[in-house]
Design a protein around this motif. Structure first.
Motif, PDB file in Angstrom:
ATOM      1  N   UNK A   1     -35.825   2.655 -23.266  1.00  0.00           N
ATOM      2  CA  UNK A   1     -35.252   3.893 -23.761  1.00  0.00           C
ATOM      3  C   UNK A   1     -33.744   3.693 -23.906  1.00  0.00           C
ATOM      4  N   UNK A   2     -33.234   3.938 -25.112  1.00  0.00           N
ATOM      5  CA  UNK A   2     -31.806   3.813 -25.360  1.00  0.00           C
ATOM      6  C   UNK A   2     -31.208   5.216 -25.416  1.00  0.00           C
ATOM      7  N   UNK A   3     -30.124   5.424 -24.698  1.00  0.00           N
ATOM      8  CA  UNK A   3     -29.450   6.718 -24.694  1.00  0.00           C
ATOM      9  C   UNK A   3     -28.067   6.531 -25.292  1.00  0.00           C
ATOM     10  N   UNK A   4     -27.795   7.306 -26.329  1.00  0.00           N
ATOM     11  CA  UNK A   4     -26.566   7.175 -27.097  1.00  0.00           C
ATOM     12  C   UNK A   4     -25.700   8.424 -26.914  1.00  0.00           C
ATOM     13  N   UNK A   5     -24.437   8.223 -26.581  1.00  0.00           N
ATOM     14  CA  UNK A   5     -23.496   9.323 -26.485  1.00  0.00           C
ATOM     15  C   UNK A   5     -23.124   9.756 -27.892  1.00  0.00           C
ATOM     16  N   UNK A   6     -22.861  11.038 -28.072  1.00  0.00           N
ATOM     17  CA  UNK A   6     -22.444  11.557 -29.374  1.00  0.00           C
ATOM     18  C   UNK A   6     -20.958  11.921 -29.310  1.00  0.00           C
ATOM     19  N   UNK A   7     -20.462  12.481 -30.387  1.00  0.00           N
ATOM     20  CA  UNK A   7     -19.063  12.897 -30.440  1.00  0.00           C
ATOM     21  C   UNK A   7     -18.806  14.159 -29.625  1.00  0.00           C
ATOM     22  N   UNK A   8     -19.872  14.792 -29.130  1.00  0.00           N
ATOM     23  CA  UNK A   8     -19.740  15.995 -28.303  1.00  0.00           C
ATOM     24  C   UNK A   8     -20.272  15.683 -26.908  1.00  0.00           C
ATOM     25  N   UNK A   9     -19.431  15.906 -25.912  1.00  0.00           N
ATOM     26  CA  UNK A   9     -19.775  15.615 -24.516  1.00  0.00           C
ATOM     27  C   UNK A   9     -21.087  16.306 -24.123  1.00  0.00           C
ATOM     28  N   UNK A  10     -21.931  15.564 -23.417  1.00  0.00           N
ATOM     29  CA  UNK A  10     -23.205  16.026 -22.858  1.00  0.00           C
ATOM     30  C   UNK A  10     -24.337  16.121 -23.874  1.00  0.00           C
TER      31      UNK A  10
END
Length: 182
Positions: free
Chosen positions: A1-10
């Protein structure tokens, strides 16, 4: 499972590892322990599913405290543009939105924490969307923002002549007038 951060926190994009063979495929759609490594520690209590046709826009919906909901959204069939708007007044990205295409092909999911408005548009002929929530539906806490609010200027990737919106969503208020009791 890959978890990617976005430009918006959380706000996270989750892409499962897919195992294929001559029978088809297998993947973990949800793994609480892996999500906890990224600070995602919600007690999901309900799964909801919707079916919609091309051009449908659902949203932008949210609930205020104490019934604000975290949502984990994925597409079982078809393709959608999934949209989350940051409504957390203390956030550096307050009033900004993030969008991502979720589909049966890419199997991506969007983790939307409490404090966000959520909606989606259907890009394929039909789409089945499933999402987990960590709070019950509470009618008195339900709020929303019109999909075509000029302050947000969301590009739903749908021809304006083909947009289908519920009567309930058409009477929603604009971003500047919404009750944000978080």
């Amino acid at each position: 499972m890959m978890i990617e951060l976005t430009t918006i926190k959380d706000l996270l994009i989750i892409t499962p590892e897919i195992f294929t063979d001559d029978r088809g495929y297998f993947f973990e759609a949800f793994n609480k322990l892996k999500l906890e490594e990224y600070g995602v520690d919600y007690n999901f209590i309900q799964d909801n599913q919707s079916f919609s046709t091309k051009g449908v826009i659902r949203g932008l919906h949210f609930q205020i405290n104490p019934f604000a909901q975290a949502k984990l959204i994925r597409v079982l069939q078809g393709e959608i543009l999934d949209v989350a708007v940051d409504l957390r007044k203390e956030s550096a990205t307050y009033g900004e939105y993030f969008s991502v295409i979720l589909s049966e092909k890419n199997k991506k999911q969007l983790m939307v924490p409490p404090g966000f408005a959520h909606g989606f548009s259907v890009l394929s002929e039909t789409a089945s969307v499933m999402y987990k929530v960590d709070q019950v539906y509470h009618k008195e806490s339900e709020r929303g923002i019109r999909y075509d609010d000029s302050t947000l200027s969301i590009d739903w990737k749908v021809n304006p002549k083909e947009v289908i919106v519920s009567e309930k969503d058409l009477i929603l208020t604009g971003f500047k007038d919404v009750d944000l009791s978080f």
